[in-house]
Design an enzyme around this catalytic site. Sequence first.
Site, PDB file in Angstrom:
ATOM      1  N   LYS A 117       1.063 -11.109  -2.604  1.00 15.00           N
ATOM      2  CA  LYS A 117       1.664 -10.871  -3.919  1.00 15.00           C
ATOM      3  C   LYS A 117       0.900 -11.542  -5.046  1.00 15.00           C
ATOM      4  CE  LYS A 117       6.470  -9.739  -3.089  1.00 15.00           C
ATOM      5  NZ  LYS A 117       7.822  -9.966  -3.610  1.00 15.00           N
ATOM      6  N   LYS A 205       2.359  -1.092   4.492  1.00 14.93           N
ATOM      7  CA  LYS A 205       3.792  -0.832   4.613  1.00 14.93           C
ATOM      8  C   LYS A 205       4.330  -0.076   3.393  1.00 14.93           C
ATOM      9  CE  LYS A 205       5.836  -4.955   2.609  1.00 14.93           C
ATOM     10  NZ  LYS A 205       6.879  -5.938   2.577  1.00 14.93           N
ATOM     11  N   LYS A 208       8.042  -0.820  -2.548  1.00 18.11           N
ATOM     12  CA  LYS A 208       8.474  -0.431  -3.899  1.00 18.11           C
ATOM     13  C   LYS A 208       7.323  -0.494  -4.889  1.00 18.11           C
ATOM     14  CE  LYS A 208      12.665  -3.101  -3.267  1.00 18.11           C
ATOM     15  NZ  LYS A 208      13.108  -4.470  -3.242  1.00 18.11           N
TER      16      LYS A 208
HETATM   17  P1  AMP Z   1      12.460  -6.331  -0.066  1.00 18.04           P
HETATM   18  O1  AMP Z   1      12.545  -5.018  -0.726  1.00 18.04           O
HETATM   19  O2  AMP Z   1      11.054  -6.827   0.080  1.00 18.04           O
HETATM   20  O3  AMP Z   1      13.411  -7.361  -0.618  1.00 18.04           O
HETATM   21  O4  AMP Z   1      12.930  -6.061   1.434  1.00 18.04           O
HETATM   22  C1  AMP Z   1      14.279  -5.891   1.774  1.00 18.04           C
HETATM   23  C2  AMP Z   1      14.435  -5.668   3.253  1.00 18.04           C
HETATM   24  O5  AMP Z   1      13.812  -4.449   3.650  1.00 18.04           O
HETATM   25  C3  AMP Z   1      13.796  -6.759   4.132  1.00 18.04           C
HETATM   26  O6  AMP Z   1      14.606  -6.952   5.278  1.00 18.04           O
HETATM   27  C4  AMP Z   1      12.479  -6.160   4.524  1.00 18.04           C
HETATM   28  O7  AMP Z   1      12.010  -6.676   5.749  1.00 18.04           O
HETATM   29  C5  AMP Z   1      12.859  -4.689   4.671  1.00 18.04           C
HETATM   30  N1  AMP Z   1      11.696  -3.833   4.429  1.00 18.04           N
HETATM   31  C6  AMP Z   1      10.965  -3.741   3.287  1.00 18.04           C
HETATM   32  N2  AMP Z   1       9.957  -2.855   3.415  1.00 18.04           N
HETATM   33  C7  AMP Z   1      10.062  -2.368   4.695  1.00 18.04           C
HETATM   34  C8  AMP Z   1       9.312  -1.409   5.449  1.00 18.04           C
HETATM   35  N3  AMP Z   1       8.282  -0.756   4.912  1.00 18.04           N
HETATM   36  N4  AMP Z   1       9.713  -1.163   6.730  1.00 18.04           N
HETATM   37  C9  AMP Z   1      10.775  -1.793   7.289  1.00 18.04           C
HETATM   38  N5  AMP Z   1      11.507  -2.710   6.626  1.00 18.04           N
HETATM   39  C10 AMP Z   1      11.169  -2.987   5.346  1.00 18.04           C
END
Ligand code: AMP
Length: 342
Positions: A117, A205, A208
């Site tokens: 990041k 991955k 967003k």
């Molecule tokens: P975040 O949007 O980074 O706060 O992620 C929120 C949740 O979604 C966390 O549990 C992440 O591990 C999961 N997550 C985010 N991106 C992915 C992805 N591409 N595949 C699987 N899980 C994800």
Amino acid sequence: MSEYQGPTRVLSGVQTSGKLHLGNYLGALKKFAALQHEMECFFFLADMHAITVWQEPEALRAQTYNIAASYLAAGVDPKTAVIFHQSAVRAHAELAWIFNCVARLGWLDRMTQFKDKAGKDKERASVGLYTYPVLQAADILVYKATHVPVGEDQKQHLELSRDIAAKFNHDFGAEHFFPLPEPLIKGQFGNSGARIMSLRDGTSKMSKSDPSENACIFLKDDADTIARKIKKAKTDPEPLPSEPEGLDGRPEAANLVGIYAALSGGGDADVLAEFGGQGFGVFKPALAELVVDKIAPISAELNRLEADPGYLHGVLSDGAARAAAIADPIVRDVKKIVGFLS
Ligand code: AMP
Ligand code: TRP
């Protein structure tokens, strides 16, 4: 964990830094909805984590409502699980400071999410971005949570939370005060859903913050948009193999099969038993239909709830009061252990 005597408790959160996508749904929300019937659950909106990178205040408010609505639309029931926004429960910040004094610089230096990041110019990253995993440990341990459903990308942060819990217990001679929280990464069927990749690049991955809109299926995408993105998804020219081993070295194919498996509630082998030998001309429309089928009802409910911020606010305030009732006495105990005057 074995010696920890407290109750089993689940906690997880999602940053309020943008709208949610299929990776968030499969890696997190879908697991939340399933777990709420099995254990005591706390699901929060990580607004304090979101501001580790710049957020427009108005957009942050809207995103917080959007993600609250996404939790509910995905089936998390506020009467069963405790749903709240992180900034409303001050115990998180209080414990985070104490944990800042427990965690070691060397531990944080190893965190790959910070490196990703912060990018090349890490001098300009916020200090909050650096200590982000310490706040995450506080989020979990302020409820003495024992299980944390997350996607695979959070594994390293969970290990840090365990290290912080163990060091606190050890340094203060408070044996088994904090549990060593366990990540729940795998889906119901093996690894599918643990890590959903970008539709444009099977090696990075789904995120967003991906600059390409087509890389990501958002929960709010309509049926046409979903079908278009899947049609455009990067693939290779080979037909699908009949066995999961045939997906090795084919990250884009593996990702699409994994998405199908996670949504249909089977494993890769089940998907390949049906589609092995077929080309993407057949598989992509079937996948698009399945994604639309699963996402459209969530999307409709999400839109309905988002139009009622008053209701969402009520849910979150109620959740914050229930969360504080658990967290405050734990922080009180921590302060006593550390030697602060009461
Ligand atoms: P975040 O949007 O980074 O706060 O992620 C929120 C949740 O979604 C966390 O549990 C992440 O591990 C999961 N997550 C985010 N991106 C992915 C992805 N591409 N595949 C699987 N899980 C994800
Ligand atoms: N860091 C997590 C993510 O990016 C969000 C998060 C913050 C979290 N605090 C947490 C997840 C506590 C689980 C438990 O996805």
